[in-house]
Enzyme design. Structure first.
Site, PDB file in Angstrom:
ATOM      1  N   ASP A  12      -6.148   5.690  -0.232  1.00 24.47           N
ATOM      2  CA  ASP A  12      -6.144   4.605  -1.205  1.00 24.47           C
ATOM      3  C   ASP A  12      -6.773   5.133  -2.495  1.00 24.47           C
ATOM      4  OD1 ASP A  12      -5.996   2.153  -2.414  1.00 24.47           O
ATOM      5  OD2 ASP A  12      -7.728   1.311  -1.370  1.00 24.47           O
ATOM      6  N   ASP A 106      -0.298   2.845  -4.595  1.00 22.18           N
ATOM      7  CA  ASP A 106      -1.445   3.740  -4.508  1.00 22.18           C
ATOM      8  C   ASP A 106      -2.092   3.752  -3.139  1.00 22.18           C
ATOM      9  OD1 ASP A 106      -2.601   1.107  -4.855  1.00 22.18           O
ATOM     10  OD2 ASP A 106      -4.486   2.139  -5.246  1.00 22.18           O
ATOM     11  N   GLU A 107      -1.362   3.341  -2.128  1.00 26.74           N
ATOM     12  CA  GLU A 107      -1.986   3.229  -0.810  1.00 26.74           C
ATOM     13  C   GLU A 107      -0.956   3.506   0.277  1.00 26.74           C
ATOM     14  OE1 GLU A 107      -3.656  -0.663  -0.270  1.00 26.74           O
ATOM     15  OE2 GLU A 107      -4.391  -0.186   1.739  1.00 26.74           O
TER      16      GLU A 107
END
Ligand SMILES: [Mg+2]
Length: 391
Positions: A12, A106-107
Site C-alpha cells: 500500500d 496504489d494497493e
C-alpha cells in the site's frame, strides 16, 4: 493449519496522491498537502502525513479540513499522473508474480508462494518490491507480509508509514488480540455495533466469544468472523481476470513537434505495453494510439494487428503507422501527450508466446529477463535512448 502455508504480500503506497504531488513539486515536501475536491461539496481524497497531524483524513469534507488546517496546500487530483505512477508500481508487482490482485491504484495483494524458490524468502521479496518502487518512482510503499491476506494487510497497516512487517501465523493471535474489533477486515459499522452490544470490543474477545452467542448476535457471518479473529483466512489472491486494455502514455513537459522524437516515445510506450501484456500472459489484437494536441484536443487512432501479439516490435509497427497517418493530416503537428494501448485480448499467450518465428519474440524474451533481473528500463531498444534526456 492449512496443508501448504502461503506467502502473501500486501503493498500500500503511503498517502499516494499527496506523495505524488510532493514528488513532482519538491517545494511541497514536508508540508500539509491535501488532495481532493475543492468545491463546496468536495471531499479529501488523500492528505500528506503532515496534514494528518492536524486531524485531516481521507473522506473528510474539504470544508472541514480547511477549518482544521487553514494553512494546508489544497490541490485537485491529477488522475492521469497517478495512473502513470500506478502502472510503474504494478509493473514491479508483476515482475515478482503474476498473482496480483489490485485493490486500487496504489494497493494490491500478491501471492508469492510460488516465487519463493526462485526469489528467496518472503522478506527478501518484500524488500525488493519496496526498494524497486522507491528507485523507479521515488515513492514510499508500506509492505506487509503474512500467511494470508488478513495478516499481510494488517502488517502493512500497523507498520505504516514506510512500513515493513512480517506477521507469522504463530504471532497472529498476539498481534490481533488487543486491537478493537472495528479494525478487523470486513467488520463494518453495523457489525461493530452488534459486537459492542454483546460486550465484544477487541479482536481477542471476539476470538474467545462463545460461538452460539456470537451466532445469535451476528447470524451466518459469525463463524467466518471468528476465524478471522484467530488470524485464519483462506481467501485466495484473485488476479484480475479479463483485462480490457493495457496502455501507457506520457505527457510531455515541452510539446513535441518532431516526428522522430514522437516515434522514440511511441516505441518506448510500446515496449512498456508489450512487457506488461507478456507479464500477464496476454496477447492483444488491436492497437490504439492516443494523441493530444495542445491544449486539450485528443485524437485516438486504432488499427488491428495481423495476429494476436505481445511483441513490442509488432505493436510498434502498427502504432507508428497510425502516428504517421495522423502527422500527415495536421498542418502543424504538435503533441502534448502520446500514448498507446493494446486491447482485444482473446486467449492466453502462454502456449505459443515464445514460438519460433514470432518476430521480435527472442528480443522481447531476453529483454524481459534482463529487466526482471536489473529493473525495468535496464535494457531498451536503441531508438528509445533519445527520450532519456527528458526523464
Ligand atoms: Mg495507500
Amino acid at each position: 493449519m492449512p496443508a501448504a502455508e502461503r506467502s502473501i504480500i500486501h503493498v500500500d503506497m503511503d498517502a499516494f496522491y499527496a506523495a505524488v504531488e510532493q514528488l513532482d513539486r519538491p517545494e511541497l515536501r514536508g508540508k500539509a498537502v491535501i488532495v481532493g475536491g475543492l468545491g463546496p461539496r468536495g471531499v479529501v481524497s488523500t492528505c500528506s502525513y503532515e496534514a494528518r497531524r492536524y486531524g485531516v483524513c481521507s473522506a473528510m469534507p474539504t470544508v472541514q479540513a480547511r477549518r482544521l488546517c487553514p494553512d494546508g496546500i489544497y490541490l485537485v487530483p491529477r488522475p492521469a499522473r497517478y495512473q502513470e505512477l500506478s502502472e510503474q508500481v504494478f509493473d514491479v508487482f508483476h515482475e515478482v508474480t503474476p498473482e496480483v490482485e489490485g485493490l486500487s491504484l496504489d494497493e494490491a495483494f500478491l501471492d508469492v508462494s510460488a516465487s519463493l524458490r526462485l526469489l528467496g524468502p518472503v522478506e527478501d521479496i518484500g524488500r525488493r518490491i519496496k526498494q524497486s518502487i522507491h528507485e523507479r518512482t521515488g515513492l514510499i510503499a508500506s509492505v506487509g507480509m503474512g500467511p494470508n491476506k488478513l495478516l499481510a494487510k494488517l502488517a502493512s497497516e500497523i507498520s505504516k508509514p514506510d512500513g515493513f512487517l512480517h506477521i507469522r501465523a504463530s504471532e497472529a493471535a498476539l498481534r490481533l488480540a488487543p486491537l478493537p474489533v472495528g479494525r478487523l477486515w470486513t467488520v463494518g459499522k453495523v457489525t461493530e455495533q452488534a459486537l459492542h452490544r454483546i460486550g465484544v470490543r477487541t479482536i481477542g474477545e471476539l476470538a474467545a466469544c462463545d460461538p452460539a452467542r456470537l451466532r445469535q448476535a451476528l447470524g451466518r457471518q459469525a463463524a467466518m468472523l471468528q476465524a478471522l479473529a484467530r488470524g485464519e483466512d483462506e481467501r485466495a489472491v484473485e488476479p484480475v481476470q479479463a483485462e480490457q486494455s493495457i496502455g501507457a502514455e506520457h505527457t510531455f513537459d515541452v510539446d513535441v513537434d518532431q516526428r522522430v522524437m514522437a516515434e522514440s516515445w511511441l516505441l518506448r510506450q510500446c515496449e512498456r505495453v508489450a512487457a506488461r501484456a507478456r507479464a500477464r500472459e496476454l496477447r492483444g489484437t488491436t492497437v490504439t494510439v492516443k494523441l493530444r494536441e495542445p491544449p486539450f484536443v485528443t485524437y485516438t487512432r486504432q488499427a488491428p494487428l495481423q495476429a494476436p501479439s505481445a511483441s513490442a516490435s509488432e505493436i510498434y509497427e502498427v502504432a507508428r503507422r497510425l502516428l504517421y497517418l495522423w502527422w500527415q493530416t495536421q498542418s502543424r503537428p504538435r503533441l502534448r501527450l502520446l500514448g498507446v494501448s493494446l486491447s482485444g485480448f482473446g486467449k492466453r499467450a502462454q502456449e505459443d508466446m515464445f514460438a519460433v518465428g514470432a518476430k521480435g519474440a527472442a528480443t522481447d524474451q531476453v529483454q524481459d529477463g534482463i529487466n526482471r533481473r536489473f529493473g525495468t528500463g535496464s535494457l531498451v531498444r536503441a531508438g528509445i535512448l533519445r527520450t532519456r534526456k527528458q526523464d
